[in-house]
Design an enzyme around this catalytic site. Structure first.
Site, PDB file in Angstrom:
ATOM      1  N   MET A 112      -0.907   1.480   0.554  1.00 49.87           N
ATOM      2  CA  MET A 112      -1.432   1.487   1.928  1.00 49.87           C
ATOM      3  C   MET A 112      -1.839   0.075   2.317  1.00 49.87           C
ATOM      4  O   MET A 112      -2.402  -0.668   1.509  1.00 49.87           O
ATOM      5  CB  MET A 112      -2.646   2.413   2.021  1.00 49.87           C
ATOM      6  CG  MET A 112      -2.400   3.819   1.522  1.00 49.87           C
ATOM      7  SD  MET A 112      -3.916   4.807   1.616  1.00 49.87           S
ATOM      8  CE  MET A 112      -3.390   6.258   0.700  1.00 49.87           C
TER       9      MET A 112
ATOM     10  N   ASP B  46       0.970   5.583  -4.333  1.00 45.69           N
ATOM     11  CA  ASP B  46       0.690   5.388  -2.908  1.00 45.69           C
ATOM     12  C   ASP B  46       0.282   3.957  -2.601  1.00 45.69           C
ATOM     13  O   ASP B  46      -0.670   3.432  -3.189  1.00 45.69           O
ATOM     14  CB  ASP B  46      -0.432   6.323  -2.464  1.00 45.69           C
ATOM     15  CG  ASP B  46       0.029   7.763  -2.351  1.00 45.69           C
ATOM     16  OD1 ASP B  46       1.043   8.008  -1.690  1.00 45.69           O
ATOM     17  OD2 ASP B  46      -0.632   8.647  -2.925  1.00 45.69           O
TER      18      ASP B  46
ATOM     19  N   SER C  77      -0.225  12.183  -8.073  1.00 45.77           N
ATOM     20  CA  SER C  77      -0.496  10.975  -7.304  1.00 45.77           C
ATOM     21  C   SER C  77      -1.666  10.233  -7.929  1.00 45.77           C
ATOM     22  O   SER C  77      -2.796  10.724  -7.927  1.00 45.77           O
ATOM     23  CB  SER C  77      -0.826  11.318  -5.854  1.00 45.77           C
ATOM     24  OG  SER C  77      -1.303  10.176  -5.172  1.00 45.77           O
TER      25      SER C  77
ATOM     26  N   MET D 148       5.010  14.744   4.944  1.00 52.29           N
ATOM     27  CA  MET D 148       3.562  14.602   4.810  1.00 52.29           C
ATOM     28  C   MET D 148       2.876  15.870   5.316  1.00 52.29           C
ATOM     29  O   MET D 148       3.107  16.294   6.450  1.00 52.29           O
ATOM     30  CB  MET D 148       3.063  13.397   5.603  1.00 52.29           C
ATOM     31  CG  MET D 148       3.514  12.047   5.053  1.00 52.29           C
ATOM     32  SD  MET D 148       2.982  11.751   3.352  1.00 52.29           S
ATOM     33  CE  MET D 148       1.188  11.831   3.519  1.00 52.29           C
TER      34      MET D 148
END
Length: 231
Positions: free
Chosen positions: A44, A42, A15, A144
């Site tokens: 957000m 990722d 990641s 998750m």
């Protein structure tokens, strides 16, 4: 969308949320050289999760420096508005969260129509049965194992039970799709996660910042190769 059996292999997905962004191109080339299978990206929005992160321009830049598949994890409130832009920017796989996806079949179809793999994410407090009825229309289910929003959190052990349940149900239904785990995955727990049924392993701080990416990825791969799924 069931995968051919040979594609249901173990995959390590660093990641880049934990990468050194001042040296992002170098970091990506280093994990590619280390033997990573894909890059986890990722996104957000400060609304669905209490943080902001990278977006489309960064993904476009990452696409230019690697041939690895890009796994765009959209932790955002209105994913339908952005899936096309992320695919056009170079994402090979799109993960959206079931908590903000009222029509999972429609979302999966849209992602497939754009030419990408469709994945649905499940937060720690969300029941897996929210997603499993639609598993035959997906390429991957993302579990998750931390509360989304920040990197570097500790792994939530209850995620192991959720993984086992999902993999058992997929097996019972004759479905071969990826099960991805994201959050707190490191060298000391990756074997447990593999045994519980995951086959795609997202790791941020467990890889980035280590002195030798090849060594850490190699050790992770050896551990998961030695560990059969126990479901």
């Amino acid at each position: 969308m069931a995968l051919p059996p040979e594609d249901l292999r173990d995959k390590i997905a660093p990641s880049i949320l934990s990468a050194d962004f001042a040296r992002l191109g170098e970091e990506i080339r280093a994990i590619e050289k280390a033997g990573a299978d894909m890059i986890h990206f990722d996104v957000m929005d400060g609304h669905f999760v209490p943080n902001l992160s990278i977006g489309i321009p960064v993904l476009e830049s990452v696409r230019k420096v690697t041939r690895l598949p890009l796994d765009a994890h959209l932790m955002i409130s209105e994913p339908a508005r952005y899936v096309e832009a992320f695919v056009k920017a170079g994402a090979n796989s799109i993960s959206v969260h079931c908590e903000v996806c009222p029509d999972i079949p429609a979302m999966a179809k849209r992602i497939h129509d754009l030419g990408a793999r469709a994945s649905i994410g499940i937060n720690p407090e969300t029941d897996a049965d929210r997603v499993l009825p639609f598993a035959d229309q997906l390429d991957m289910i993302l579990v998750m194992s931390v509360h989304p929003g920040f990197g570097g959190q500790e792994f939530i052990p209850a995620a192991l039970d959720k993984l086992r349940y999902i993999r058992r149900e997929l097996k019972r239904r004759g479905l071969s799709i990826d099960v991805e785990i994201d959050g707190g995955v490191k060298l000391d727990n990756i074997a447990e996660v593999k045994a519980a049924g995951a086959n795609v392993f997202v790791s941020g701080s467990g890889i980035f910042g280590k002195p030798d990416y090849s060594k850490i990825v190699g050790e992770m791969r050896e551990l998961i190769a030695q560990t059969p799924a126990k479901i």
